[in-house]
Design a protein around this motif. Structure first.
Motif, short mmCIF file in Angstrom:
data_model
loop_
_atom_site.label_atom_id
_atom_site.label_comp_id
_atom_site.label_asym_id
_atom_site.label_seq_id
_atom_site.Cartn_x
_atom_site.Cartn_y
_atom_site.Cartn_z
N VAL A 126 2.83 -5.75 12.20
CA VAL A 126 3.02 -4.30 12.24
C VAL A 126 1.67 -3.61 12.37
CG1 VAL A 126 5.15 -4.36 10.89
CG2 VAL A 126 2.98 -4.01 9.72
N TYR A 127 1.71 -2.35 12.77
CA TYR A 127 0.52 -1.53 12.92
C TYR A 127 0.76 -0.22 12.19
CZ TYR A 127 -3.11 1.18 15.33
OH TYR A 127 -4.21 1.95 15.63
N GLY A 128 -0.09 0.08 11.20
CA GLY A 128 0.09 1.29 10.42
C GLY A 128 -1.16 1.69 9.67
N VAL A 129 -1.02 2.71 8.82
CA VAL A 129 -2.15 3.25 8.07
C VAL A 129 -2.31 2.52 6.74
CG1 VAL A 129 -3.12 5.33 7.01
CG2 VAL A 129 -1.83 5.50 9.13
N ALA A 130 -3.52 2.02 6.49
CA ALA A 130 -3.82 1.32 5.24
C ALA A 130 -4.10 2.34 4.14
CB ALA A 130 -5.03 0.41 5.43
N LYS A 131 -4.20 1.85 2.91
CA LYS A 131 -4.47 2.73 1.77
C LYS A 131 -5.82 3.42 1.89
CE LYS A 131 -1.42 0.42 -1.45
NZ LYS A 131 -1.26 -0.32 -2.68
N GLY A 132 -6.77 2.82 2.55
CA GLY A 132 -8.09 3.44 2.73
C GLY A 132 -8.14 4.44 3.87
N GLY A 133 -7.05 4.56 4.63
CA GLY A 133 -7.00 5.52 5.72
C GLY A 133 -7.20 4.92 7.09
N LYS A 134 -7.64 3.66 7.16
CA LYS A 134 -7.82 3.00 8.45
C LYS A 134 -6.47 2.53 8.99
CE LYS A 134 -12.35 0.90 8.37
NZ LYS A 134 -13.06 -0.37 8.43
N ARG A 135 -6.39 2.39 10.29
CA ARG A 135 -5.20 1.80 10.91
C ARG A 135 -5.44 0.30 11.03
NH1 ARG A 135 -1.48 5.20 12.74
NH2 ARG A 135 -2.06 7.38 12.91
N ILE A 136 -4.45 -0.48 10.57
CA ILE A 136 -4.61 -1.93 10.58
C ILE A 136 -3.36 -2.60 11.15
CG2 ILE A 136 -6.14 -1.96 8.58
CD1 ILE A 136 -3.70 -2.96 6.92
N GLU A 137 -3.55 -3.84 11.58
CA GLU A 137 -2.46 -4.72 11.97
C GLU A 137 -2.35 -5.78 10.89
OE1 GLU A 137 -2.89 -6.58 15.76
OE2 GLU A 137 -2.93 -4.67 16.83
N LYS A 138 -1.13 -6.10 10.50
CA LYS A 138 -0.94 -7.16 9.51
C LYS A 138 0.48 -7.67 9.57
CE LYS A 138 0.01 -6.77 5.26
NZ LYS A 138 0.11 -6.77 3.88
N TYR A 139 0.68 -8.89 9.08
CA TYR A 139 2.02 -9.44 8.94
C TYR A 139 2.58 -8.97 7.61
CZ TYR A 139 1.25 -12.50 12.91
OH TYR A 139 1.01 -12.97 14.17
N ILE A 140 3.84 -8.52 7.64
CA ILE A 140 4.50 -8.04 6.43
C ILE A 140 5.96 -8.49 6.50
CG2 ILE A 140 5.03 -5.80 7.47
CD1 ILE A 140 4.72 -4.51 4.72
N SER A 141 6.53 -8.76 5.36
CA SER A 141 7.92 -9.19 5.31
C SER A 141 8.85 -8.03 5.65
CB SER A 141 8.25 -9.70 3.90
OG SER A 141 9.62 -10.00 3.81
N TYR A 142 9.92 -8.33 6.37
CA TYR A 142 10.92 -7.31 6.67
C TYR A 142 11.50 -6.72 5.38
CZ TYR A 142 11.40 -8.28 11.68
OH TYR A 142 11.19 -8.38 13.02
N LYS A 143 11.49 -7.50 4.30
CA LYS A 143 12.03 -7.02 3.03
C LYS A 143 11.26 -5.82 2.50
CE LYS A 143 11.68 -11.12 1.06
NZ LYS A 143 11.76 -12.20 0.07
N LYS A 144 10.00 -5.69 2.90
CA LYS A 144 9.16 -4.60 2.42
C LYS A 144 9.22 -3.37 3.32
CE LYS A 144 5.88 -7.61 0.10
NZ LYS A 144 4.46 -7.99 0.00
N LEU A 145 10.15 -3.38 4.29
CA LEU A 145 10.30 -2.26 5.21
C LEU A 145 11.68 -1.65 5.07
CD1 LEU A 145 8.73 -3.90 8.38
CD2 LEU A 145 7.61 -2.35 6.78
N LYS A 146 11.79 -0.36 5.38
CA LYS A 146 13.08 0.32 5.32
C LYS A 146 13.15 1.37 6.43
CE LYS A 146 11.55 3.85 2.09
NZ LYS A 146 11.74 4.50 0.82
N LYS A 147 14.32 1.92 6.66
CA LYS A 147 14.56 2.97 7.64
C LYS A 147 14.09 2.58 9.04
CE LYS A 147 13.85 7.23 6.46
NZ LYS A 147 13.19 8.46 5.98
N PHE A 148 14.62 1.47 9.54
CA PHE A 148 14.30 1.03 10.89
C PHE A 148 14.91 2.01 11.89
CE2 PHE A 148 14.22 -2.74 8.26
CZ PHE A 148 13.10 -3.41 8.71
N ARG A 149 14.11 2.38 12.91
CA ARG A 149 14.59 3.30 13.92
C ARG A 149 13.71 3.16 15.16
NH1 ARG A 149 11.58 5.14 9.96
NH2 ARG A 149 10.02 6.76 10.28
#
Length: 133
Positions: free
Chosen positions: A34-57
């Motif tokens: 996935v590609y999104g905003v990190a806690k520090g404000g930077k945009r990062i790419e990382k692998y994350i479990s689908y379980k930790k995601l919601k509201k797919f659209r």
């Protein structure tokens, strides 16, 4: 061009509630890139479990990140179909935090795969035939 996006439930690096673009799922069926905003404000790419995601659209992909998105769709209906199947598959999956406490009750990941294999979409088309008899 459209892509599937979601919001983060809980993660160590990504902000809670942050919108992430699902770039693709490579090898591990439970963890997309996935590609999104990190806690520090930077945009990062990382692998994350689908379980930790919601509201797919589905959402239109901005020009500046199109080169990153490998799961892209020209037709919004196809992106909606993928988003809906991910939503149906992963919304009710059990989620634990790093200490082992339950964050979200639900089914196991293996049961989610069974649910996902049984999802079938029916395409309905209505054609108006204008014949003069």
């Amino acid at each position: 061009m459209y892509a599937v996006i979601a919001n983060v439930i809980k993660d160590n690096q990504l902000r809670t509630g942050a919108k992430v673009y699902i770039l693709y799922c490579h090898g591990m069926a439970e963890s997309p890139l996935v590609y999104g905003v990190a806690k520090g404000g930077k945009r990062i790419e990382k692998y994350i479990s689908y379980k930790k995601l919601k509201k797919f659209r589905s959402q239109w992909v901005p020009q500046h990140i199109r080169h990153r998105v490998q799961w892209s769709y020209e037709d919004r209906r196809e992106a909606d179909k993928t988003a809906k199947s991910l939503e149906l598959m992963w919304t009710n999956v059990r989620l634990f935090d790093s200490a082992g406490h339950i964050i979200q009750e639900g089914v196991t990941a293996s049961q989610a795969f069974i649910i996902g294999s049984n999802i079938k979409f029916i395409e309905r088309r209505y054609i108006f035939d204008e014949r003069e008899d």
